[in-house]
Design a protein around this motif. Structure first.
Motif, mmCIF file in Angstrom:
data_model
loop_
_atom_site.group_PDB
_atom_site.id
_atom_site.type_symbol
_atom_site.label_atom_id
_atom_site.label_comp_id
_atom_site.label_asym_id
_atom_site.label_seq_id
_atom_site.Cartn_x
_atom_site.Cartn_y
_atom_site.Cartn_z
ATOM 1 N N TRP A 111 16.056 48.283 9.716
ATOM 2 C CA TRP A 111 16.701 47.452 10.729
ATOM 3 C C TRP A 111 18.214 47.628 10.712
ATOM 4 N N ILE A 112 18.813 47.294 11.843
ATOM 5 C CA ILE A 112 20.260 47.384 12.044
ATOM 6 C C ILE A 112 20.863 45.983 11.948
ATOM 7 N N VAL A 113 21.998 45.895 11.280
ATOM 8 C CA VAL A 113 22.772 44.656 11.206
ATOM 9 C C VAL A 113 24.127 44.932 11.851
ATOM 10 N N SER A 114 24.400 44.262 12.960
ATOM 11 C CA SER A 114 25.661 44.410 13.682
ATOM 12 C C SER A 114 26.457 43.122 13.544
ATOM 13 N N GLN A 115 27.665 43.213 12.980
ATOM 14 C CA GLN A 115 28.462 42.016 12.713
ATOM 15 C C GLN A 115 29.876 42.155 13.262
#
Length: 216
Positions: A111-115
């Motif tokens: 999964w991708i975590v965009s912050q």
């Protein structure tokens, strides 16, 4: 269970006294760092980074932090695929950590975590035997003062903090690493980790995965 099998099962928990480095102050002293979980760091190819980012660019918000899963075609497609590349690194990890050979990595999820600024990743652990974090993008501008060490919350500016144990004299319990595009970390799924928020422009983007391992 035979004595040989029992010995092999227990040996993977033994620290290696050869994993040492010379002391900077005394040439006759070696610094041993044998205990604790193994964390490995490497660089993944620009081609894989670009492939993941191209997909992620179509799903992220430009203003709000978000998380979403990678589809199978991104994980298993291409030669070499992301899954195959990570599988080879996991095999090296298992050899180094346990002296075993990987039979199969059963991937649970990628999964991708965009912050964006002011968004933390609270301290947590993952499922499975092994996990990994790959940095895909880092903030364009941050206040240098945000990178100063804070012994209550770890490091700011989006640093990745690994935590093992607690505050004890003569013992290390915190490893903080600065995110750099392409850096890929492998570590046990049970190892506590998190990230402090940054203040600045741009996006902190990473990919994570969990896997269960079968070894020979």
């Amino acid at each position: 269970m035979t004595e040989q099998q029992r010995t092999r099962r227990l040996r993977k928990y033994e620290a290696n006294p050869e994993n040492s480095s010379p002391s900077s102050s005394n040439a006759g002293i070696e610094l041993l760092s044998p205990f604790g979980p193994l964390i490995t760091k490497t660089k993944l190819s620009v081609e894989l980074i670009d492939k993941i980012n191209l997909f992620a660019d179509q799903h992220i918000s430009k203003t709000e932090s978000s998380e979403f899963m990678l589809p199978e075609e991104i994980v298993f497609g291409g030669v070499p695929s992301l899954a195959d590349t990570i599988g080879r690194l996991i095999n090296d990890y298992v050899k180094e950590a346990e002296g075993s050979q990987l039979d199969r990595a059963i991937y649970e999820v990628f999964w991708i975590v965009s912050q964006y600024q002011n968004t933390p990743s609270p301290v947590h652990f993952h499922s499975g035997d092994i996990s990994g974090v790959l940095f895909l993008k880092v903030p364009e501008k941050t206040d240098p003062g945000q990178e100063e060490r804070n012994y209550i919350s770890g490091r700011k500016a989006g640093y990745l903090n690994f935590i093992e144990g607690n505050k004890q004299r003569f013992s290390k319990s915190l490893l903080s690493v600065k995110p750099e595009v392409g850096d890929f970390y492998l570590f046990p799924g049970w190892l506590l980790h998190g990230a402090e928020p940054f203040i600045g422009e741009g996006e902190r983007r990473s990919m994570a995965f969990n896997a269960t391992l079968e070894v020979k």
